[in-house]
Design a protein around this motif. Structure first.
Motif, PDB file in Angstrom:
ATOM      1  N   LEU A 172       6.864  -3.381   2.155  1.00  0.00           N
ATOM      2  CA  LEU A 172       8.021  -4.308   1.850  1.00  0.00           C
ATOM      3  C   LEU A 172       9.205  -3.904   2.427  1.00  0.00           C
ATOM      4  CD1 LEU A 172       7.355  -4.925  -2.021  1.00  0.00           C
ATOM      5  CD2 LEU A 172       7.357  -7.088  -0.228  1.00  0.00           C
ATOM      6  N   CYS A 173       9.526  -2.456   2.534  1.00  0.00           N
ATOM      7  CA  CYS A 173      10.792  -1.997   3.234  1.00  0.00           C
ATOM      8  C   CYS A 173      10.628  -2.373   4.932  1.00  0.00           C
ATOM      9  CB  CYS A 173      10.619  -0.591   3.155  1.00  0.00           C
ATOM     10  SG  CYS A 173      11.105  -0.070   1.426  1.00  0.00           S
ATOM     11  N   LYS A 174       9.343  -1.971   5.258  1.00  0.00           N
ATOM     12  CA  LYS A 174       9.114  -2.224   6.786  1.00  0.00           C
ATOM     13  C   LYS A 174       9.329  -3.538   7.158  1.00  0.00           C
ATOM     14  CE  LYS A 174       5.729   1.415   7.782  1.00  0.00           C
ATOM     15  NZ  LYS A 174       4.243   1.759   8.199  1.00  0.00           N
TER      16      LYS A 174
ATOM     17  N   ASN B 289       1.267  -5.568  -4.963  1.00  0.00           N
ATOM     18  CA  ASN B 289       0.925  -4.292  -5.542  1.00  0.00           C
ATOM     19  C   ASN B 289       0.995  -4.101  -7.147  1.00  0.00           C
ATOM     20  OD1 ASN B 289       3.649  -4.478  -6.122  1.00  0.00           O
ATOM     21  ND2 ASN B 289       4.579  -2.464  -5.705  1.00  0.00           N
ATOM     22  N   GLY B 290       0.991  -3.041  -7.908  1.00  0.00           N
ATOM     23  CA  GLY B 290       0.946  -2.864  -9.110  1.00  0.00           C
ATOM     24  C   GLY B 290      -0.436  -3.950  -9.668  1.00  0.00           C
TER      25      GLY B 290
ATOM     26  N   ASP C  84       3.742  -8.535  -8.351  1.00  0.00           N
ATOM     27  CA  ASP C  84       2.971  -7.231  -8.821  1.00  0.00           C
ATOM     28  C   ASP C  84       2.572  -7.172 -10.212  1.00  0.00           C
ATOM     29  OD1 ASP C  84       5.840  -7.859  -9.762  1.00  0.00           O
ATOM     30  OD2 ASP C  84       6.630  -6.039  -8.979  1.00  0.00           O
TER      31      ASP C  84
ATOM     32  N   ASN D 260      -2.306   2.374  -3.157  1.00  0.00           N
ATOM     33  CA  ASN D 260      -2.054   3.406  -4.471  1.00  0.00           C
ATOM     34  C   ASN D 260      -2.615   2.335  -5.759  1.00  0.00           C
ATOM     35  OD1 ASN D 260      -0.654   5.387  -2.878  1.00  0.00           O
ATOM     36  ND2 ASN D 260       1.470   4.049  -2.979  1.00  0.00           N
TER      37      ASN D 260
ATOM     38  N   PHE E  75       6.342 -12.582   0.769  1.00  0.00           N
ATOM     39  CA  PHE E  75       6.057 -12.635  -0.530  1.00  0.00           C
ATOM     40  C   PHE E  75       5.674 -11.617  -1.377  1.00  0.00           C
ATOM     41  CE2 PHE E  75       6.189 -16.933   1.626  1.00  0.00           C
ATOM     42  CZ  PHE E  75       6.810 -17.730   0.649  1.00  0.00           C
ATOM     43  N   HIS E  76       6.291 -11.204  -2.477  1.00  0.00           N
ATOM     44  CA  HIS E  76       6.160  -9.898  -3.194  1.00  0.00           C
ATOM     45  C   HIS E  76       5.508 -10.528  -4.671  1.00  0.00           C
ATOM     46  CE1 HIS E  76       7.574  -6.273  -5.536  1.00  0.00           C
ATOM     47  NE2 HIS E  76       6.188  -6.193  -5.280  1.00  0.00           N
TER      48      HIS E  76
ATOM     49  N   ILE F  47       4.909  -0.885  -1.499  1.00  0.00           N
ATOM     50  CA  ILE F  47       6.462  -0.602  -1.351  1.00  0.00           C
ATOM     51  C   ILE F  47       6.922  -0.445  -0.070  1.00  0.00           C
ATOM     52  CG2 ILE F  47       8.591   0.689  -2.206  1.00  0.00           C
ATOM     53  CD1 ILE F  47       7.349  -1.455  -4.228  1.00  0.00           C
ATOM     54  N   ILE F  48       6.301   0.311   0.671  1.00  0.00           N
ATOM     55  CA  ILE F  48       6.924   0.755   2.062  1.00  0.00           C
ATOM     56  C   ILE F  48       6.671  -0.516   2.901  1.00  0.00           C
ATOM     57  CG2 ILE F  48       5.979   2.105   3.892  1.00  0.00           C
ATOM     58  CD1 ILE F  48       5.917   4.620   2.130  1.00  0.00           C
TER      59      ILE F  48
ATOM     60  N   GLN G 228      10.997  -6.122   5.729  1.00  0.00           N
ATOM     61  CA  GLN G 228      12.130  -6.503   5.466  1.00  0.00           C
ATOM     62  C   GLN G 228      13.340  -5.801   6.531  1.00  0.00           C
ATOM     63  OE1 GLN G 228      14.281  -7.144   1.407  1.00  0.00           O
ATOM     64  NE2 GLN G 228      12.151  -6.086   0.698  1.00  0.00           N
TER      65      GLN G 228
ATOM     66  N   TYR H 155      13.097 -11.957   1.987  1.00  0.00           N
ATOM     67  CA  TYR H 155      11.989 -11.376   0.901  1.00  0.00           C
ATOM     68  C   TYR H 155      12.098 -12.624  -0.414  1.00  0.00           C
ATOM     69  CZ  TYR H 155      11.019  -8.790  -3.723  1.00  0.00           C
ATOM     70  OH  TYR H 155      10.721  -8.203  -4.621  1.00  0.00           O
TER      71      TYR H 155
END
Lengths: 116, 116, 116
Positions: free
Chosen positions: C103-105, C43-44, C10, C77, C7-8, C100-101, C107, C113
């Motif tokens: 989330l990339c890893k 994030n954010g 921001d 960050n 889950f994302h 972000i990284i 997936q 996602y």
């Protein structure tokens, strides 16, 4: 490591574009993310954010990211609906026939999807 | 080519549903996207948008997309929480036990994810 | 079945965090979803929602989910940009170098996602 990722924006909201550009800037300067493949697909009213008249600051950030290999794709369906001409959009943007199909293709090719 | 994709909506916001329906309409009429597999999963308060009393115009768009093979899934958890009855929802919608699990299953089966 | 999902979030919006926590709570108590692998990446400005001073009710929900195996990741960050210190964030959260990284890893490792 290298990552494959597509960022998706669709609303005409400057805050969302700023979030996406910040995400991509952080990703690019990360020493662990060399040779990454990064796309941004804009459809719906968000294509408005890529007009050359829109925002000087964003344009320079977008040009800088593009020179680092980031691909910016604008949905042709959306441009037509909003009566925007190619020549009024930031020159480094690529016009794709359909933003949604681009998102499907990129995910099928192994890109992670991120919606800021 | 044929694409596999799931659209996800969760907020009770007519503009988001309109965006999703427009995305799907464009995808369906694209000559390059024959035989695509298209799902929409609605959970959270967004299930409110699929009540038969809600909006005539959206109902006809949804029925038309369904007759073109698009699957509309409503989250049963959300319907129960909001005290909505099956018979008050647009008849072509499918009720799935859990919207989030449907999203997991569809992505695991190769669907791209798009959040309008 | 067991599911893999990230889950994302921001935006600094309590409603979105509530939606995400509700989604995860439903997933965990679903009898069909045993042994699932569940991550949340923040994030954010959304990292603001994970300060210990923020909201008692959310903290207890987050602790409870963590004790059920859910991983909560905060983007370093974003913490640095907002001048938040590790010790002011809920103790069960993991700080990752870049959201972000992560989330990339995840997936790339087969996680679905979901953006509430």
């Amino acid at each position: 490591m290298s990552y494959k990722v597509v960022f998706h924006i669709d609303w005409d909201d400057d805050k969302i574009l700023n979030m996406a550009l910040g995400n991509i800037e952080n990703l690019i300067k990360d020493p662990s993310a060399t040779d990454s493949e990064i796309h941004l697909v804009s459809n719906g009213n968000s294509v408005r954010l890529f007009r050359t008249e829109f925002c000087e600051e964003n344009i320079s950030r977008i040009r800088s990211l593009h020179s680092n290999g980031v691909r910016f794709c604008l949905c042709s369906n959306s441009l037509i609906k909003l009566h925007f001409k190619r020549e009024n959009m930031i020159e480094i943007c690529e016009v794709v026939p359909a933003g949604i199909i681009e998102l499907c293709k990129l995910q099928a090719a192994g890109c992670a999807y991120i919606k800021p």
